[in-house]
Design a protein around this motif. Structure first.
Motif, PDB file in Angstrom:
ATOM      1  N   GLU A 255       0.769  -1.406  -0.080  1.00  0.00           N
ATOM      2  CA  GLU A 255       0.084  -0.033  -0.065  1.00  0.00           C
ATOM      3  C   GLU A 255       0.795   1.141   0.116  1.00  0.00           C
ATOM      4  O   GLU A 255       0.305   2.334  -0.465  1.00  0.00           O
ATOM      5  N   LYS A 259      -0.296   4.734  -1.840  1.00  0.00           N
ATOM      6  CA  LYS A 259      -0.983   5.376  -1.280  1.00  0.00           C
ATOM      7  C   LYS A 259      -0.561   6.682  -1.498  1.00  0.00           C
ATOM      8  O   LYS A 259       0.644   7.264  -1.648  1.00  0.00           O
ATOM      9  N   ASP A 260      -1.583   7.639  -1.422  1.00  0.00           N
ATOM     10  CA  ASP A 260      -1.070   9.148  -1.450  1.00  0.00           C
ATOM     11  C   ASP A 260      -0.601   9.647  -2.767  1.00  0.00           C
ATOM     12  O   ASP A 260       0.061  10.713  -2.641  1.00  0.00           O
ATOM     13  N   LYS A 266      -0.519   5.721  -9.912  1.00  0.00           N
ATOM     14  CA  LYS A 266      -0.985   4.356  -9.109  1.00  0.00           C
ATOM     15  C   LYS A 266      -1.081   3.159 -10.128  1.00  0.00           C
ATOM     16  O   LYS A 266      -0.481   2.090  -9.848  1.00  0.00           O
ATOM     17  N   GLU A 292      -6.247  -1.041   0.379  1.00  0.00           N
ATOM     18  CA  GLU A 292      -5.834   0.307   0.209  1.00  0.00           C
ATOM     19  C   GLU A 292      -5.410   0.458  -1.460  1.00  0.00           C
ATOM     20  O   GLU A 292      -5.710   1.355  -1.946  1.00  0.00           O
TER      21      GLU A 292
END
Length: 449
Positions: A255, A259-260, A266, A292
Motif C-alpha cells: 500500500e 498510497k497518496d 498508481k 488500500e
C-alpha cells in the motif's frame, strides 16, 4: 546392502539446521536400513549430503523429509527427487578449512566470535562433510552461515571428528555466493509457525508452478489467492515462503507504493509490477494491503470508478494470459473494505483460494516461539508450554518483537558485565553463552501487558 532408492522431497521443521532426514519405518525396513543409521543423499548436479536417518510417522513411503539446510545443500526444492544410498568406506579427515559463507555475515561479527561458533559446532560431534557443504550456527542472537572450503586429504567426502584427528581451521577469507545462489537464511516453510491448514491450502497450488510447461499446455487459468485476517499473523511471510519454496520470482506491491499518489501514477506502478512478473514467469505477485490498493470507496467517485475499471482490466488480462504463469495473492486485514469488482477476480475460477487467518492458537504460538528463539541460548529447563499459554492473543509479529526485546535486554546487560575482560576470545565466548530464562521473558511480558 540396500540398493539406491529414489524418493520425493518434502519439507521438515524437525531438527532444523542439522543433517537429519526423516523416512517412514516401512521404507527404512524395505531398504534394509536402520533407524539412526548414516545415509548418503544425492540431489541435483550430483550434490551430496550425509545425514542421520530417523523414523517418522509423518512421512509417506514415497517421501523423505529434509529441512532447509539439506535441501539447500542438495540444490533441490520440495517435490524434487533425490537418491538415497547406504553410507560406506568412510575415512577421517586430517583437517578441514571453514569460511564465513557470505559478506553480510561479517556485519557486527569479529574473528573471535566466528571461531567460538565454529569450535562449538564441531565440539564432540562426528559429522560427514563434503567440500562446498554449507551449514549454519545459531548462538547469541547470531545466525552465521559457513561453508566447507577444503578437506585434507581431498576426497568427495570425509568424516570430521575433532575428538580424534580432525583439525578445523577457520579462514578469515569470505566465501562469496554465486549470484543465483540463495542464502540459508532465505524464507522457507520451516519459518512458518503453526497455521497448518492455511499452509496446506496454499501448497495445493504448488503443482502449476512446478510443472510450468504442462500448466501452459493445459491452458489453465492463472490462480488467484485471497489471504485475510488480523494484522501481524504472518500472511505476507507465508506468501514469501510459498514463492521461495517453488523457486518463483516474487513481486511485492504494498500500500505504501500506491498510497497518496495520483491515480494515473498508481495504475502505472501496478502495471509495471505485473509486467515484471510476466517477464520473470513463473511468478508470485503479492498485493499487500488490498483494501488500500483497491478500496471500496474513495473521496472522488470519478477517480474511484476509473481506478477500479483499470484494475479489473489488468486482472482480467493476467487471468486470460496463457503465455506466462503468474499467481496473484491479495492480502488484507479489512476484507469488507476491498472493492467487490476487484475481489470477484480473486474468486472467479475453481483454482482460486480463499485463505482465512485468525489469531494463533496455543499450538501456533508454541511453534512460532520455537522459531524466534532459535538464535538464543535458552536454559535447559525452558518451558515453552508456559510461555505459549502466557501469550494468548499475541500475533506472530508481536511474539517476534517479544523475543527480540528479551534478547537485546539480556545481551546488553551481559555485554556491560563483560567490559574489561582482557582476553577477547573469553569475552566473545562469555557473551555468546549467556543463558536466557523464562523469568527474562516474564519480566518483558509484564511490561508489555
Amino acid at each position: 546392502m540396500s540398493l539406491p532408492c529414489s524418493l520425493l522431497v518434502d519439507h521438515s521443521s524437525t531438527h532444523p539446521d542439522r543433517f537429519i532426514a526423516l523416512m517412514s519405518a516401512t521404507k527404512i525396513q524395505e531398504l534394509n536400513l536402520e533407524n539412526n543409521s548414516t545415509v548418503q543423499i544425492t540431489g541435483r548436479d550430483s550434490k551430496m549430503v550425509f545425514c542421520t536417518l530417523k523414523e517418522s510417522i509423518q512421512c509417506g513411503d514415497i517421501k523423505i523429509l529434509l529441512n532447509k539446510l539439506m535441501r539447500h545443500n542438495l540444490g533441490v526444492l520440495v517435490n524434487d527427487p533425490v537418491i538415497v544410498s547406504p553410507c560406506c568406506n568412510l575415512q577421517y579427515a586430517a583437517g578441514i578449512d571453514i569460511a564465513v559463507n557470505y559478506t553480510d555475515a561479517l556485519k557486527g561479527l569479529n574473528r573471535d566470535i566466528c571461531k567460538v561458533l565454529v569450535n562449538e559446532y564441531f565440539a564432540g560431534k562426528r559429522i560427514i562433510l563434503c567440500e562446498g557443504n554449507k551449514f549454519i550456527v545459531r548462538k547469541g542472537m547470531k545466525a552465521v552461515e559457513f561453508v566447507v572450503v577444503k578437506t585434507d586429504p581431498t576426497r568427495p567426502y570425509c568424516l570430521v571428528d575433532t575428538a580424534k584427528v580432525s583439525k578445523v581451521n577457520y579462514l578469515t577469507d569470505v566465501a562469496r555466493y554465486k549470484p543465483e545462489e540463495k542464502r540459508l537464511s532465505h524464507i522457507s516453510y520451516e519459518d512458518i509457525g503453526g497455521y497448518v491448514q492455511q499452509l496446506q491450502q496454499l501448497r495445493e497450488l504448488e503443482f502449476p508452478l512446478r510443472l510450468p510447461s504442462l500448466f501452459k499446455q493445459l491452458k489453465v487459468a492463472n490462480p488467484h489467492i485471497i489471504m485475510h485476517g488480523p494484522q501481524g499473523v504472518g500472511k505476507l511471510l507465508l506468501a514469501k515462503a510459498f514463492a521461495s519454496e517453488i523457486n518463483a520470482h516474487f513481486v511485492l506491491l504494498n500500500e505504501s507504493m500506491t498510497k497518496d499518489v495520483p491515480i494515473d501514477i498508481k495504475i502505472v506502478r501496478i502495471w509495471s509490477k505485473l509486467e515484471e512478473a510476466k517477464k520473470n514467469s513463473p511468478s508470485v505477485v503479492c498485493f499487500d494491503g488490498l483494501h488500500e490498493i483497491a478500496p471500496k470507496t474513495m473521496t472522488d467517485p470519478n477517480q474511484h470508478k476509473f481506478l477500479i475499471k483499470e484494475l479489473v482490466k489488468m486482472l482480467k488480462q493476467m487471468e486470460q494470459d496463457k503465455s506466462c504463469i503468474v499467481i496473484l495473492i491479495g492480502i488484507t486485514h479489512l476484507l469488507s473494505q476491498v472493492n467487490t469488482g476487484v475481489l470477484h477476480h480473486f474468486y472467479s475460477t475453481k483454482n482460486d483460494k480463499n485463505i482465512t487467518f485468525v489469531y494463533p492458537n496455543f499450538f501456533d504460538r508454541y511453534e512460532i516461539l520455537k522459531i524466534h528463539t532459535r538464535d538464543l541460548a535458552l536454559s535447559s529447563n525452558f518451558d515453552f508450554n508456559h510461555l505459549a499459554a502466557s501469550t494468548e492473543n499475541y500475533t506472530g509479529e508481536r511474539l517476534a518483537a517479544l523475543c527480540k526485546k528479551v534478547a537485546w535486554r539480556v545481551y546488553k546487560n551481559k555485554h556491560e558485565d563483560s567490559i574489561g575482560v582482557e582476553d577477547e576470545v573469553d569475552e566473545a565466548e562469555s557473551f555468546m553463552n549467556k543463558v536466557i530464562t523464562l523469568a527474562d521473558f516474564q519480566d518483558v511480558l509484564d511490561e508489555m501487558s
